[in-house]
Design a protein around this motif. Structure first.
Motif, PDB file in Angstrom:
ATOM      1  N   ARG A 121       0.749  -1.054   0.180  1.00 33.52           N
ATOM      2  CA  ARG A 121      -0.066  -0.114   0.001  1.00 33.52           C
ATOM      3  C   ARG A 121       0.789   1.313  -0.061  1.00 33.52           C
ATOM      4  O   ARG A 121       0.635   2.364  -0.633  1.00 33.52           O
ATOM      5  CB  ARG A 121      -0.999   0.029   1.305  1.00 33.52           C
ATOM      6  N   GLU A 122       1.990   1.234   0.693  1.00 35.16           N
ATOM      7  CA  GLU A 122       2.842   2.264   0.818  1.00 35.16           C
ATOM      8  C   GLU A 122       3.362   2.572  -0.576  1.00 35.16           C
ATOM      9  O   GLU A 122       3.452   3.906  -1.129  1.00 35.16           O
ATOM     10  CB  GLU A 122       3.989   2.131   1.788  1.00 35.16           C
ATOM     11  N   VAL A 123       4.074   1.498  -1.135  1.00 37.79           N
ATOM     12  CA  VAL A 123       4.658   1.807  -2.472  1.00 37.79           C
ATOM     13  C   VAL A 123       3.542   2.276  -3.432  1.00 37.79           C
ATOM     14  O   VAL A 123       3.804   3.356  -4.165  1.00 37.79           O
ATOM     15  CB  VAL A 123       5.070   0.514  -2.938  1.00 37.79           C
ATOM     16  N   LEU A 124       2.306   1.616  -3.523  1.00 40.97           N
ATOM     17  CA  LEU A 124       1.205   1.977  -4.406  1.00 40.97           C
ATOM     18  C   LEU A 124       0.957   3.605  -4.148  1.00 40.97           C
ATOM     19  O   LEU A 124       0.924   4.422  -5.362  1.00 40.97           O
ATOM     20  CB  LEU A 124       0.112   1.111  -4.457  1.00 40.97           C
ATOM     21  N   SER A 125       0.873   3.813  -3.093  1.00 42.35           N
ATOM     22  CA  SER A 125       0.374   5.264  -2.833  1.00 42.35           C
ATOM     23  C   SER A 125       1.672   6.226  -3.311  1.00 42.35           C
ATOM     24  O   SER A 125       1.323   7.398  -3.572  1.00 42.35           O
ATOM     25  CB  SER A 125       0.228   5.620  -1.378  1.00 42.35           C
ATOM     26  N   LEU A 126       2.780   6.040  -3.124  1.00 41.27           N
ATOM     27  CA  LEU A 126       4.109   6.896  -3.390  1.00 41.27           C
ATOM     28  C   LEU A 126       3.915   6.885  -5.021  1.00 41.27           C
ATOM     29  O   LEU A 126       4.288   8.052  -5.604  1.00 41.27           O
ATOM     30  CB  LEU A 126       5.228   6.239  -2.986  1.00 41.27           C
ATOM     31  N   VAL A 127       3.918   5.716  -5.709  1.00 43.85           N
ATOM     32  CA  VAL A 127       3.571   5.816  -7.195  1.00 43.85           C
ATOM     33  C   VAL A 127       2.431   6.780  -7.716  1.00 43.85           C
ATOM     34  O   VAL A 127       2.537   7.515  -8.442  1.00 43.85           O
ATOM     35  CB  VAL A 127       3.448   4.210  -7.592  1.00 43.85           C
ATOM     36  N   GLU A 128       1.287   6.462  -7.146  1.00 45.42           N
ATOM     37  CA  GLU A 128       0.007   7.307  -7.433  1.00 45.42           C
ATOM     38  C   GLU A 128       0.400   8.831  -7.273  1.00 45.42           C
ATOM     39  O   GLU A 128      -0.070   9.430  -8.039  1.00 45.42           O
ATOM     40  CB  GLU A 128      -1.061   6.796  -6.771  1.00 45.42           C
ATOM     41  N   ASN A 129       1.061   9.324  -6.196  1.00 45.16           N
ATOM     42  CA  ASN A 129       0.958  10.491  -5.769  1.00 45.16           C
ATOM     43  C   ASN A 129       2.257  11.279  -6.211  1.00 45.16           C
ATOM     44  O   ASN A 129       2.204  12.673  -6.382  1.00 45.16           O
ATOM     45  CB  ASN A 129       1.017  10.528  -4.137  1.00 45.16           C
ATOM     46  N   ASN A 130       3.484  10.556  -6.591  1.00 46.28           N
ATOM     47  CA  ASN A 130       4.678  11.151  -6.803  1.00 46.28           C
ATOM     48  C   ASN A 130       5.609  10.707  -7.964  1.00 46.28           C
ATOM     49  O   ASN A 130       6.328  11.438  -8.426  1.00 46.28           O
ATOM     50  CB  ASN A 130       5.807  10.834  -5.726  1.00 46.28           C
ATOM     51  N   TYR A 131       5.065   9.718  -8.808  1.00 50.43           N
ATOM     52  CA  TYR A 131       5.493   9.425  -9.947  1.00 50.43           C
ATOM     53  C   TYR A 131       5.421  10.582 -10.997  1.00 50.43           C
ATOM     54  O   TYR A 131       4.386  11.001 -11.079  1.00 50.43           O
ATOM     55  CB  TYR A 131       5.137   7.968 -10.416  1.00 50.43           C
ATOM     56  N   VAL A 132       6.372  10.640 -11.792  1.00 51.67           N
ATOM     57  CA  VAL A 132       6.402  11.886 -12.957  1.00 51.67           C
ATOM     58  C   VAL A 132       5.221  11.645 -13.825  1.00 51.67           C
ATOM     59  O   VAL A 132       4.850  12.837 -14.287  1.00 51.67           O
ATOM     60  CB  VAL A 132       8.048  11.734 -13.538  1.00 51.67           C
ATOM     61  N   ASP A 133       4.729  10.617 -14.326  1.00 54.44           N
ATOM     62  CA  ASP A 133       3.595  10.652 -15.240  1.00 54.44           C
ATOM     63  C   ASP A 133       2.598  10.014 -14.632  1.00 54.44           C
ATOM     64  O   ASP A 133       2.399   9.283 -13.602  1.00 54.44           O
ATOM     65  CB  ASP A 133       4.307   9.654 -16.441  1.00 54.44           C
ATOM     66  N   SER A 134       1.434  10.274 -15.340  1.00 52.40           N
ATOM     67  CA  SER A 134      -0.005   9.683 -14.826  1.00 52.40           C
ATOM     68  C   SER A 134       0.233   8.112 -14.872  1.00 52.40           C
ATOM     69  O   SER A 134       0.608   7.657 -16.067  1.00 52.40           O
ATOM     70  CB  SER A 134      -1.008  10.169 -15.633  1.00 52.40           C
ATOM     71  N   VAL A 135      -0.550   7.527 -13.982  1.00 51.26           N
ATOM     72  CA  VAL A 135      -0.432   6.014 -14.073  1.00 51.26           C
ATOM     73  C   VAL A 135      -2.103   5.645 -13.819  1.00 51.26           C
ATOM     74  O   VAL A 135      -2.739   6.235 -13.174  1.00 51.26           O
ATOM     75  CB  VAL A 135       0.307   5.548 -12.993  1.00 51.26           C
ATOM     76  N   ASN A 136      -2.090   4.230 -14.450  1.00 52.21           N
ATOM     77  CA  ASN A 136      -3.525   3.702 -14.106  1.00 52.21           C
ATOM     78  C   ASN A 136      -3.389   2.775 -12.943  1.00 52.21           C
ATOM     79  O   ASN A 136      -2.826   1.753 -13.047  1.00 52.21           O
ATOM     80  CB  ASN A 136      -3.983   2.912 -15.355  1.00 52.21           C
ATOM     81  N   THR A 137      -3.961   2.976 -11.843  1.00 53.69           N
ATOM     82  CA  THR A 137      -3.408   2.474 -10.408  1.00 53.69           C
ATOM     83  C   THR A 137      -4.127   0.947 -10.520  1.00 53.69           C
ATOM     84  O   THR A 137      -3.603  -0.018 -10.064  1.00 53.69           O
ATOM     85  CB  THR A 137      -4.302   3.127  -9.233  1.00 53.69           C
ATOM     86  N   GLU A 138      -5.265   0.885 -11.070  1.00 58.42           N
ATOM     87  CA  GLU A 138      -6.219  -0.235 -11.035  1.00 58.42           C
ATOM     88  C   GLU A 138      -5.329  -1.196 -12.112  1.00 58.42           C
ATOM     89  O   GLU A 138      -4.993  -2.463 -11.480  1.00 58.42           O
ATOM     90  CB  GLU A 138      -7.384  -0.129 -11.706  1.00 58.42           C
ATOM     91  N   GLU A 139      -4.728  -0.696 -13.103  1.00 57.12           N
ATOM     92  CA  GLU A 139      -3.962  -1.542 -14.051  1.00 57.12           C
ATOM     93  C   GLU A 139      -2.607  -2.386 -13.238  1.00 57.12           C
ATOM     94  O   GLU A 139      -1.989  -3.330 -13.192  1.00 57.12           O
ATOM     95  CB  GLU A 139      -3.555  -1.137 -14.992  1.00 57.12           C
ATOM     96  N   LEU A 140      -2.050  -1.165 -12.381  1.00 49.76           N
ATOM     97  CA  LEU A 140      -0.833  -1.647 -11.694  1.00 49.76           C
ATOM     98  C   LEU A 140      -1.277  -2.773 -10.558  1.00 49.76           C
ATOM     99  O   LEU A 140      -0.179  -3.661 -10.225  1.00 49.76           O
ATOM    100  CB  LEU A 140      -0.252  -0.406 -10.853  1.00 49.76           C
ATOM    101  N   VAL A 141      -2.363  -2.576  -9.827  1.00 48.17           N
ATOM    102  CA  VAL A 141      -2.570  -3.650  -8.967  1.00 48.17           C
ATOM    103  C   VAL A 141      -2.948  -4.899  -9.577  1.00 48.17           C
ATOM    104  O   VAL A 141      -2.466  -6.081  -9.099  1.00 48.17           O
ATOM    105  CB  VAL A 141      -3.766  -3.034  -8.168  1.00 48.17           C
ATOM    106  N   ASP A 142      -3.760  -5.037 -10.689  1.00 52.99           N
ATOM    107  CA  ASP A 142      -3.661  -6.213 -11.430  1.00 52.99           C
ATOM    108  C   ASP A 142      -2.425  -6.944 -11.684  1.00 52.99           C
ATOM    109  O   ASP A 142      -2.299  -8.082 -11.736  1.00 52.99           O
ATOM    110  CB  ASP A 142      -4.634  -6.071 -12.675  1.00 52.99           C
ATOM    111  N   TYR A 143      -1.737  -6.037 -12.511  1.00 49.98           N
ATOM    112  CA  TYR A 143      -0.408  -6.559 -12.824  1.00 49.98           C
ATOM    113  C   TYR A 143       0.450  -7.192 -11.657  1.00 49.98           C
ATOM    114  O   TYR A 143       0.841  -8.243 -11.574  1.00 49.98           O
ATOM    115  CB  TYR A 143       0.317  -5.455 -13.582  1.00 49.98           C
ATOM    116  N   SER A 144       0.597  -6.375 -10.441  1.00 52.15           N
ATOM    117  CA  SER A 144       1.031  -6.922  -9.438  1.00 52.15           C
ATOM    118  C   SER A 144       0.611  -8.119  -8.767  1.00 52.15           C
ATOM    119  O   SER A 144       1.592  -8.947  -8.372  1.00 52.15           O
ATOM    120  CB  SER A 144       0.868  -5.765  -8.200  1.00 52.15           C
TER     121      SER A 144
END
Length: 567
Positions: free
Chosen positions: A55-78
């Motif tokens: 949850r911590e890593v996902l939150s950091l990616v969602e809030n701070n990663y340089v580009d927009s990301v699809n969180t749902e896709e990241l979770v499915d992939y993970s």
């Protein structure tokens, strides 16, 4: 076939006209409800640590990663990547995939009721299903579906998944179709109201001669057992004494349907299958308990490398109790039980919770290493390369896993059901030209066009007369070659001549099914199998083996020529 029924090119010569297309996903355990599944087990604190880190890593990616990301896709992939570290059959499906997978094992779906085929980037109606909403609306074979609800459905990139998504939906809802029909210049518009469309898993049931019956089961879905019982009862009224049960290419499904079928063949109170897992809640034993419809009479079961899971449960129980002669090639080797767990967003986890064992104690699961799914998935290729599909001496038995049937015959665990009688895979008439015809769907398209153009003339005779008298002529083959050339397939007379028996039998089978079989409401495709089975080397061998099947049933094993060999 999965419907809205799709017709696609198939590379297996014997299955090219097999209408049900099945997603290769099996539920070896049936529906086991796990409402208390997450209680107990490993300490919750260990799980919580891992969850908090993710949850911590996902939150950091969602809030701070340089580009927009699809969180749902990241979770499915993970999740998918995490499960790759487990056994090869634990899997995760997103909501859309889970719905499609479940529909394969349900007794029906909501849709407009058509069999379709994608050819040259165009969706063609093979046939409207008898009694379905498309037939009622006036949709005809050969119609081209141009758009659905104003969404374009022609041109490069059209897929089966896209067609399913557009044609299926809640019953009672309306679908607007734009259709092109041969002979008409203007497009036609149809409003079709979706309804419940039944699906079937017993592909064929017919009498081969006055005593031998044949039943083909393509998967173990909700309705399989009732379909099977109905087919068996009908054959018995027609004089059934000897039965061929064809499980080739059957990827499995609900375990309970397989054991119910086994109970129709096995008398008394006998163990059919048992499961064992880390958690004793998932341990269970299933025994025979009913007076079955065919507890006496020679029985032959056909299996091959495509027979998996519930198919192996059935074949293994019949073999262990010396009730059936198993003919064909070693089965797939799937002996892990999955529990389907539906998640809150509609996605689904198929978690392996136990192993199943045949009555003699055999585990049918073939070897695997955790996290090495790629190696596992190459097993069938390895069988081909090693010669196992062609030579009985290439089958390797693990001498440390020796078991005995009720009558003392030796059987082996650790990798599928090995047949009592081996029949090699027949590839003699295969050619590159034949596979090119498959890839462009030339055989099916030509056969359907011929059937359409000659339907009235063909219907003047019975199907039995058609089987005996109709031949695919050289002129028909020449027309097919012209179709292939127009699609970019270069003529190859040598390879055409090599594969000609396959091409002619499949063409005849498709014509027969279209003209005489498509109006059936039972889902049976007897016409296809009645044409193809006489050219099938496994079927031909089986028909000759009923003397041995009868000896097996009587317990006279010494007269059986059943090879067994250990490493």
């Amino acid at each position: 076939m999965n419907s809205e029924k799709s017709q696609t090119p198939i590379n297996n010569p014997k299955s090219v006209v097999r209408l049900p297309i099945i997603i290769g996903i099996t539920l070896a355990a049936g529906v086991l409800l796990g409402s208390t599944f997450f209680s107990g087990g490993k300490k919750l604190s260990d799980v919580a640590k891992g969850f908090n880190k993710f949850r911590e890593v996902l939150s950091l990616v969602e809030n701070n990663y340089v580009d927009s990301v699809n969180t749902e896709e990241l979770v499915d992939y993970s999740i998918s990547k995490m499960l790759e570290k487990l056994d090869p059959h634990t899997a995760y499906f997103n909501a859309e995939e889970a719905t499609a997978a479940r529909s394969q094992l349900e007794s029906g779906f909501d849709g407009i009721g058509v069999e379709f085929n994608i050819y040259n980037d165009t969706v063609y109606v093979v046939t409207p299903l008898s009694g379905g909403p498309s037939e009622t609306a006036g949709i005809q074979s050969g119609d081209r579906i141009i758009s659905v609800n104003k969404e374009n459905l022609s041109g490069p990139g059209v897929t089966n998944a896209q067609v399913y998504k557009l044609l299926r939906g809640k019953r009672g809802t309306k679908v607007d179709l734009a259709i092109e029909r041969v002979g008409l210049k203007e497009k036609m518009n149809f409003a079709v109201v979706r309804d419940r469309i039944p699906t079937f898993s017993v592909d064929a049931s017919y009498m081969v001669d006055q005593e031998i019956g044949y039943i083909k089961v393509s998967r173990f879905s909700e309705s399989t057992f009732e379909e099977f019982k109905s087919a068996l009862k009908t054959l018995k009224t027609q004089g059934l004494k000897n039965l061929i049960l064809d499980l080739r290419g059957n990827p499995g499904g609900y375990m309970e349907r397989a054991t119910s079928m086994a109970d129709e063949f096995i008398a008394g109170d006998k163990l059919l299958v048992y499961t064992e897992g880390k958690d004793s809640r998932f341990d269970r034993k299933t025994r025979s308990h009913v007076d079955g419809l065919f507890e006496q009479g020679p029985l032959i079961v056909l299996v091959d490398e495509g027979s998996a899971s519930a198919s192996e449960i059935l074949a293994g129980a019949l073999q262990d109790h010396d009730r059936a002669l198993v003919v064909g090639r070693r089965s797939y080797g799937k002996g892990l039980v999955q529990m389907p767990i539906k998640l809150n967003d509609g996605s689904e986890l198929r978690l392996t919770i136990s192993r199943y064992y045949t009555p003699s104690g055999r585990s049918i699961q073939k070897p695997y290493e955790l996290g090495k799914g790629d190696d596992y998935s190459q097993d069938l290729s390895h069988r081909y390369e090693s010669g196992e599909l062609f030579n009985v001496d290439s089958i390797k038995f693990d001498k440390s896993k020796v078991y005995k049937t009720d009558g003392g015959r030796i059987v082996y665990g650790g990798g599928g059901i090995t047949p009592d009688i081996f029949v090699p895979k027949d590839t003699v008439m295969n050619s590159k030209y034949l596979f090119e015809l498959y890839s462009k769907n030339i055989i099916r398209e030509y056969a359907l066009r011929y059937a359409n153009n000659n339907q009235k003339k063909l219907e003047k005779q019975t199907f039995d007369e058609f089987v005996k008298t109709f031949d695919v002529s050289d002129a028909m083959i020449a027309d097919m070659v012209k179709d292939a050339s127009k699609s970019g397939i270069k003529p190859n007379p040598t390879e055409l001549n090599l594969s000609k028996p396959i091409i002619t039998s499949q063409t005849k089978a498709i014509i027969g099914r279209y003209v005489w079989g498509r109006k059936q409401k039972s889902g049976l495709n007897n016409e296809v199998f009645q044409v193809l089975n006489p050219t099938d080397n496994v079927f031909q061998q089986a028909v000759q083996m009923f003397n041995q099947a009868a000896q097996l049933e009587k317990g006279k094993f010494s007269s059986l020529n059943i090879p067994r060999k250990a490493d």
